[in-house]
Design a protein around this motif. Structure first.
Motif, PDB file in Angstrom:
ATOM      1  N   VAL A 104     -12.692  13.788 117.964  1.00  0.00           N
ATOM      2  CA  VAL A 104     -11.495  14.516 117.521  1.00  0.00           C
ATOM      3  C   VAL A 104     -11.722  15.101 116.132  1.00  0.00           C
ATOM      4  O   VAL A 104     -11.359  16.256 115.871  1.00  0.00           O
ATOM      5  N   TYR A 107     -13.973  18.128 116.620  1.00  0.00           N
ATOM      6  CA  TYR A 107     -13.267  19.248 117.242  1.00  0.00           C
ATOM      7  C   TYR A 107     -12.255  19.859 116.276  1.00  0.00           C
ATOM      8  O   TYR A 107     -12.147  21.081 116.180  1.00  0.00           O
ATOM      9  N   ALA A 108     -11.533  19.028 115.547  1.00  0.00           N
ATOM     10  CA  ALA A 108     -10.522  19.532 114.615  1.00  0.00           C
ATOM     11  C   ALA A 108     -11.159  20.382 113.526  1.00  0.00           C
ATOM     12  O   ALA A 108     -10.553  21.346 113.045  1.00  0.00           O
ATOM     13  N   THR A 117      -4.550  17.960 117.642  1.00  0.00           N
ATOM     14  CA  THR A 117      -5.561  17.039 117.113  1.00  0.00           C
ATOM     15  C   THR A 117      -4.950  15.911 116.274  1.00  0.00           C
ATOM     16  O   THR A 117      -5.519  14.829 116.220  1.00  0.00           O
ATOM     17  N   ALA A 120      -3.984  13.383 118.800  1.00  0.00           N
ATOM     18  CA  ALA A 120      -5.209  12.803 119.372  1.00  0.00           C
ATOM     19  C   ALA A 120      -5.855  11.842 118.380  1.00  0.00           C
ATOM     20  O   ALA A 120      -6.314  10.761 118.762  1.00  0.00           O
ATOM     21  N   MET A 121      -5.898  12.239 117.112  1.00  0.00           N
ATOM     22  CA  MET A 121      -6.489  11.350 116.108  1.00  0.00           C
ATOM     23  C   MET A 121      -5.655  10.089 115.954  1.00  0.00           C
ATOM     24  O   MET A 121      -6.204   8.987 115.833  1.00  0.00           O
TER      25      MET A 121
END
Length: 164
Positions: A104, A107-108, A117, A120-121
């Motif tokens: 994550v 990707y972020a 994100t 998700a984090m």
């Protein structure tokens, strides 16, 4: 797998990898999860330590099964083996949590629009923290039960005067 090394059971030797790498992984996972600057600098290192730890657990389990077959059956050895069987799923959950934190974060840093994100984090952090705490507690329980299984007679009236 070898059941002995230089005449000594392999299990206590292999267990030292677990005893070292799991607490290191638990501590670094907690720091990486809860401190964003540490996440940026050390997340991959924490995942590396987790990888070593998750690979060491089956080795410790296998060598423990070899040793269990060679020692007299006892309730303490049985308790130790049962506790140890729960370690791999916990360590795997910790590894997955750290892998999610790393993924994550990666990707972020590359996404132009990444509103999700943050959620998700947060989820990855929750998984990592819960798995870290559960794994840390379990490894202490396993170590304590293993120590009791080996040393329970030392210092007792029935074991007085006997060498360990």
């Amino acid at each position: 797998m070898l059941s002995t090394v230089f005449g000594l059971p392999t299990h206590p030797l292999v267990v030292h990898f677990v005893v070292f790498f799991i607490p290191v992984t638990v501590l670094t996972a907690l720091v990486v999860s809860l401190w964003p600057e540490a996440r940026r600098r050390f997340a991959l290192w924490a995942l590396g330590a987790a990888t070593i730890a998750v690979l060491a657990v089956p080795l410790a389990t296998e060598t423990g099964e070899h040793l269990e077959a060679r020692v007299p059956h006892s309730k303490l050895v049985e308790e130790h083996a049962e506790l140890a069987d729960a370690l791999l799923p916990l360590m795997a959950a910790l590894w997955v949590g750290l892998a999610l934190v790393v993924a994550v974060r990666w990707y972020a840093g590359r996404a132009t629009e990444a509103r999700w994100t943050g959620f998700a984090m947060a989820g990855a952090i929750v998984i990592t923290v819960v798995a870290s705490l559960a794994t840390g507690v379990q490894v202490v329980r396993i170590g304590h039960s293993g120590s009791k299984a080996v040393w329970h007679e030392v210092g007792s009236e029935s074991g007085a005067g006997q060498a360990p």
